[in-house]
Enzyme design. Structure first.
Site, PDB file in Angstrom:
ATOM      1  CE  LYS A 264      -3.797  -1.866   2.890  1.00 52.45           C
ATOM      2  NZ  LYS A 264      -4.968  -1.704   2.020  1.00 52.45           N
ATOM      3  NE  ARG A 338     -11.120  -9.875  -1.350  1.00 58.19           N
ATOM      4  CZ  ARG A 338     -11.474  -8.938  -2.203  1.00 58.19           C
ATOM      5  NH1 ARG A 338     -11.924  -9.258  -3.415  1.00 58.19           N
ATOM      6  NH2 ARG A 338     -11.410  -7.668  -1.872  1.00 58.19           N
TER       7      ARG A 338
HETATM    8  N1  BES Z   1      -8.030  -3.972   4.960  1.00 56.45           N
HETATM    9  C1  BES Z   1      -8.280  -3.520   3.638  1.00 56.45           C
HETATM   10  C2  BES Z   1      -9.608  -2.805   3.487  1.00 56.45           C
HETATM   11  C3  BES Z   1      -9.728  -1.481   4.206  1.00 56.45           C
HETATM   12  C4  BES Z   1      -9.445  -0.301   3.532  1.00 56.45           C
HETATM   13  C5  BES Z   1     -10.175  -1.427   5.493  1.00 56.45           C
HETATM   14  C6  BES Z   1      -9.592   0.902   4.201  1.00 56.45           C
HETATM   15  C7  BES Z   1     -10.317  -0.226   6.153  1.00 56.45           C
HETATM   16  C8  BES Z   1     -10.017   0.945   5.495  1.00 56.45           C
HETATM   17  C9  BES Z   1      -8.269  -4.706   2.687  1.00 56.45           C
HETATM   18  O1  BES Z   1      -7.448  -5.763   3.026  1.00 56.45           O
HETATM   19  C10 BES Z   1      -7.805  -4.213   1.372  1.00 56.45           C
HETATM   20  O2  BES Z   1      -6.666  -3.822   1.274  1.00 56.45           O
HETATM   21  N2  BES Z   1      -8.684  -4.226   0.375  1.00 56.45           N
HETATM   22  C11 BES Z   1      -8.367  -3.769  -0.931  1.00 56.45           C
HETATM   23  C12 BES Z   1      -8.896  -4.785  -1.906  1.00 56.45           C
HETATM   24  C13 BES Z   1      -8.402  -4.595  -3.321  1.00 56.45           C
HETATM   25  C14 BES Z   1      -6.932  -4.885  -3.408  1.00 56.45           C
HETATM   26  C15 BES Z   1      -9.197  -5.506  -4.216  1.00 56.45           C
HETATM   27  C16 BES Z   1      -9.048  -2.424  -1.133  1.00 56.45           C
HETATM   28  O3  BES Z   1     -10.152  -2.223  -0.603  1.00 56.45           O
HETATM   29  O4  BES Z   1      -8.449  -1.557  -1.753  1.00 56.45           O
HETATM   30 MN    MN Z   2      -5.442  -5.491   2.259  1.00 54.91          MN
END
Ligand code: BES
Ligand code: MN
Ligand code: ZN
Length: 486
Positions: A264, A338
């Site tokens: 990230k 997931r």
């Molecule tokens: N933990 C994150 C989701 C999240 C984002 C929670 C902001 C709380 C605040 C999750 O693991 C994630 O990174 N999801 C990605 C999925 C994508 C790569 C398909 C997302 O939401 O960007």
């Molecule tokens: Mn994630």
């Protein structure tokens, strides 16, 4: 802080400060403090132009009176007031009382207020007193705590229940607020064991070796890039008598989500210690259930891992066999929640419960769809979803259902060389994530998935929340389980 009940004439009580809740332009509650005080306060309110809008607070000093200070607190328009209004406003009142360094206070509610609001007031008081400041050096005067809150003429059981629930929610908030260098999969498992010991729950923790032996390679893969290996945590509450039902709560326990190899950007990585919020809610719920002891068998299961990039990390293109035999292709290592839950849901399904509720900070897409204050609700059972939605209205935790019947959208996770792929593209991202989870829920089990990515964390102080972890999900799941016992 003690939260108790006072019955009978408030005049009989040796207490110098009172908090009186009034509706907008309807100050009848004041008469409960007696004619003399009521008249004086009403006059002062008029001078101040106080209307009683929600959250409006007026401090009225009464020199040479039995009650020296009255805080009049607005509930807002009587027609719009609901249970959560009492919760929010009680929290604002206690925050003010604390700031003014009042040690002991009597709360007086409008006549005719019912049981649920009593519980909500107790919850609001306990939630409103919360702060996470253990890492701050505090000056003497900042260390003030309110000692005792008495609530006038309310049901003691409702108040006690509210206190137990709110304390558990605060416990969940504490855990969420702890950073990744303090809570990792191993220390989270230790915390679960400690909780189990304190409350006489069963607790089984599986380490990285056992996780592999149990063929939970999805959970294992997500955790294997970290110096701290993953854990599967399983807490069980069994009632003394015959259980009326069996339910499993599943929590996403990513103690830190860096994104993994699909790392990230810095701004998005910040606050990712909160990616264990679902797990923390599960621990909070188990804490309450152990105390309220319903005739329902309750399992709390947590997949704990840290998503890190390293030479041992799982990669994009990897194909992993999950516990239920389905194969997952990794498109993006940042869609790790997931993948983790795939195995935890398979494991949960083997317990043959009637219902599973999972809570996960799963997708940013859910926040895009619903905003930050509402959880996405997804289900394979409309009647189960209706029950949860109904309960959530009472507990004030906002949920909104998103559709699972779009088979064209579902095809997006059914592409590629494996049974499923772990991302479904930009559009409908919260839904395709939920559809992915559904692949791992056992046949015939009613399932609700709550995507709590938004409401698990609060950017600002609001009502009974302070900036940081919220403990979202505790109140709704507890209330739901208690209703299974009716
Ligand atoms: N933990 C994150 C989701 C999240 C984002 C929670 C902001 C709380 C605040 C999750 O693991 C994630 O990174 N999801 C990605 C999925 C994508 C790569 C398909 C997302 O939401 O960007
Ligand atoms: Mn994630
Ligand atoms: Zn995550």
């Amino acid at each position: 802080m003690k939260v108790g009940v006072h019955k009978g004439d408030p005049k009989s009580l040796e207490i110098k400060s009172a908090v009186v809740f009034v509706y907008e332009n309807d100050f009848k509650t004041l008469s409960r403090l007696g004619r003399g005080i009521s008249t004086k306060v009403k006059r002062a309110l008029e001078l101040e132009g106080f209307k009683g809008k929600e959250g409006q607070i007026e401090r009225i000093p009464l020199p040479r009176q039995r009650v020296e200070i009255v805080y009049v607190v607005g509930l807002g328009d009587k027609k719009k007031v609901n249970t959560d209004t009492f919760r929010r406003v009680s929290a604002l009142a206690i925050k003010r009382i604390k700031r003014d360094k009042v040690e002991k206070v009597l709360f007086v509610l409008p006549r005719g207020t019912k049981n649920k609001p009593f519980q909500a007031v107790a919850e609001g008081v306990v939630l409103g007193s919360y702060s996470f400041d253990k890492y701050k050096e505090k000056k003497e005067e900042e260390r003030f705590e309110v000692k005792e809150v008495l609530i006038q003429d309310v049901d003691k059981e409702a108040v006690n229940r509210g206190v137990v629930i709110a304390e558990a929610q605060n416990y969940a908030r504490d855990l969420v607020n702890e950073p990744g260098n303090v809570i990792n999969p191993i220390t989270l498992a230790e915390e679960a064991k400690k909780l189990a010991k304190e409350h006489k729950l069963q607790c089984k923790v599986y380490d990285e070796k056992q996780i592999q032996d149990m063929e939970m390679l999805a959970l294992w893969s997500v955790g294997k890039g970290s110096a701290t290996p993953p854990r599967l945590i399983h807490l069980t509450y069994k009632p003394k008598g015959k259980a009326k039902d069996r339910i499993v709560l599943v929590g996403k326990g990513l103690t830190f989500d860096s994104g993994g190899l699909n790392i990230k950007p810095g701004d998005y990585m910040r606050t990712m210690k909160m990616d264990k919020s679902g797990a923390c809610a599960v621990l909070g719920i188990m804490k309450v259930i152990a105390q309220l002891k319903p005739n329902v068998e309750v399992h709390g299961i947590i997949g704990a891992a840290e998503n890190m990039p390293s030479g041992t990390a799982y990669r994009p293109d990897d194909i992993i066999r999950a516990k239920n035999g389905k194969h997952i292709e990794i498109d993006n290592t940042d869609a790790e929640g997931r993948v983790t839950l795939a195995d935890v849901l398979s494991y949960a399904s083997e317990l043959k419960p009637s219902r599973i509720i999972d809570m996960a900070t799963l997708t940013g897409a859910c926040m895009v769809a619903l905003g930050e204050y509402t959880a996405g609700l997804f289900t394979n059972s409309e009647d189960f979803a209706e029950e949860i939605k109904e309960v959530a209205k009472e507990t004030g935790e906002r949920v909104w259902e998103l559709p699972m019947d779009d088979d064209r959208l579902r095809k997006k996770i059914k592409k590629g060389p494996a049974d499923v792929v772990n991302t479904g593209g930009r559009y409908g991202g919260a839904i395709t994530a939920a559809m992915f989870l559904e692949e791992f829920v056992g046949e015939g089990i009613k399932w609700v998935h709550l995507d709590i990515a938004g409401p698990a964390w609060s950017k600002e102080d609001y009502g009974y929340y302070t900036q940081g972890g919220t403990g979202f999900g505790v109140r709704t799941c507890v209330e739901y389980i208690m209703r299974l016992d009716k």
